[in-house]
Design an enzyme around this catalytic site. Structure first.
Site, PDB file in Angstrom:
ATOM      1  N   SER A  13       0.847  -1.195   0.000  1.00 55.17           N
ATOM      2  CA  SER A  13       0.000   0.000   0.000  1.00 55.17           C
ATOM      3  C   SER A  13       0.881   1.242   0.000  1.00 55.17           C
ATOM      4  O   SER A  13       2.056   1.183   0.362  1.00 55.17           O
ATOM      5  CB  SER A  13      -0.885   0.009   1.251  1.00 55.17           C
ATOM      6  N   HIS A  14       0.320   2.370  -0.403  1.00 52.72           N
ATOM      7  CA  HIS A  14       1.027   3.641  -0.290  1.00 52.72           C
ATOM      8  C   HIS A  14       1.213   4.045   1.157  1.00 52.72           C
ATOM      9  O   HIS A  14       2.045   4.895   1.481  1.00 52.72           O
ATOM     10  CB  HIS A  14       0.239   4.757  -0.989  1.00 52.72           C
ATOM     11  N   CYS A  15       0.383   3.481   2.021  1.00 49.87           N
ATOM     12  CA  CYS A  15       0.340   3.908   3.423  1.00 49.87           C
ATOM     13  C   CYS A  15       0.778   2.753   4.324  1.00 49.87           C
ATOM     14  O   CYS A  15       0.214   1.660   4.250  1.00 49.87           O
ATOM     15  CB  CYS A  15      -1.087   4.357   3.744  1.00 49.87           C
TER      16      CYS A  15
END
Lengths: 136, 221
Positions: free
Chosen positions: A8-10
């Site tokens: 994920s980007h996060c």
């Protein structure tokens, strides 16, 4: 049993999805989250890092295969880049899934815990795309 | 016949590229704020700072062009964070394959490296020309470079042709509708804005023209 990688980007999303999916199975499934990047000040930022995906694949490696679930955009490009950096024989046993990240990871963890093949786990995870959440 | 392009010039190219991107961070942010998520400037700046750090340490970047490119590719894919990381990474990874163990290349070899790099970006991003991406600056530059080599131009003249083609391609992205990446969500509203990725790719070509086309300057610095 296959392993799952959540990209994920996060960072918190990746960790959270791992935790959620991990709770769903009676048999533990090898699962690792890769999310965000660390900037020069040691702060976590939104983004993806292909070398971190590569390290996760290597550390969770299972001969049965590794299914990689991604959120969007550069997560896909970073996962593809990680596969390019793997030796051929490992790359052939890795698959990037079209499944939605959260629902797909839950289904994939369940299917993986039952010892299903990489292809079967991915098929089940991708099928989640067509499930309605609310019946109208 | 033109002189070979040396490892020192390649190092100078990457250093100039990093400088140029950092000088233009605000513009890149502004362009990306219009059609993307406004992170391209910050992402590229973070990557380029790391590239400059790596270039300070000759042992970290290897003694040949292939090792240098691989080192820069790994730096970009691990620090940029956005799509530009894997895309510029793909450019350098593919271009590196042609020049392992080499510390100087002919202009013909340079054109082949650029073609390989472009193919890497195309394969990773699955974008074609006219989709408002890096490809719109890179592909015309590579084609112009190849045509200039076929005409027998020297490195400076050939890279100037590539530079002009990249500039035209970059400016042309303002007329295009995005069909790849975050900007594609905007549909027709993406028209009228220059693409930030094509702008970064233009800086790659601009710095190449400055560093690889002019040996004397590169040797002095």
């Amino acid at each position: 049993m296959i392993a799952l990688i959540i990209v994920s980007h996060c960072h918190d999303i990746a960790e959270g999805v791992c935790r959620l999916a991990g709770e769903m199975t009676q048999t533990p499934v090898p699962i690792a989250g890769v999310g965000g990047i660390v900037d020069e000040n040691g702060q976590r930022q939104i983004g993806t890092d292909a070398t971190a995906v590569l390290e996760a694949i290597e550390s969770c490696w299972r001969p049965a295969g590794v299914l990689i679930l991604v959120d969007l955009g550069s997560a896909i490009l970073s996962a593809e880049t990680a596969l390019e950096l793997l030796p051929d024989e490992q790359r052939e046993r890795c698959l990037i899934s079209n499944a939605p990240l959260v629902e797909g990871a839950v289904v994939a963890a369940l299917e993986a815990s039952l010892g299903h093949s990489l292809e079967d786990v991915n098929r089940a995870a991708e099928a989640v795309r067509n499930l309605d959440k609310v019946l109208r | 016949m033109s002189q070979d392009i040396t490892l020192a010039q390649f190092r100078r190219w990457l250093s100039l590229f990093a400088e140029q991107v950092q000088e233009q961070v605000d513009l890149l942010t502004e362009l990306d704020a219009a059609i993307g998520d406004a992170d391209h400037g910050a992402n590229m700046q973070r990557g380029m700072r790391k590239v400059q750090e790596r270039l300070q340490d000759p042992t970290a970047t290897g003694g040949d062009i292939g090792s240098l490119f691989r080192s820069i590719a790994m730096t970009l894919i691990s620090t940029v964070g956005g799509a530009a990381g894997p895309l510029f990474g793909a450019f350098f990874l593919r271009a590196a394959k042609d020049v392992d163990g080499t510390d100087a290349v002919s202009l013909e070899q340079l054109a082949a490296m650029f073609r390989s790099g472009l193919e890497g970006v195309q394969q990773r991003g699955k974008a074609q020309i006219e989709e408002k991406t890096m490809i719109d600056a890179l592909q015309p530059a590579v084609e112009a470079l190849e045509a200039a080599v076929a005409e027998g131009l020297d490195a400076a003249a050939a890279l100037d042709r590539a530079l002009e083609a990249a500039r035209r391609g970059m400016l042309h992205t303002a007329e295009l509708q995005a069909s790849k990446g975050r900007a594609s969500y905007l549909g027709p509203r993406s028209i009228g804005h220059q693409d930030p990725g094509a702008t970064s790719a233009f800086y790659l070509i601009q710095s190449a023209a400055a560093a690889l086309g002019r040996q004397a300057q590169a040797e002095e610095s």
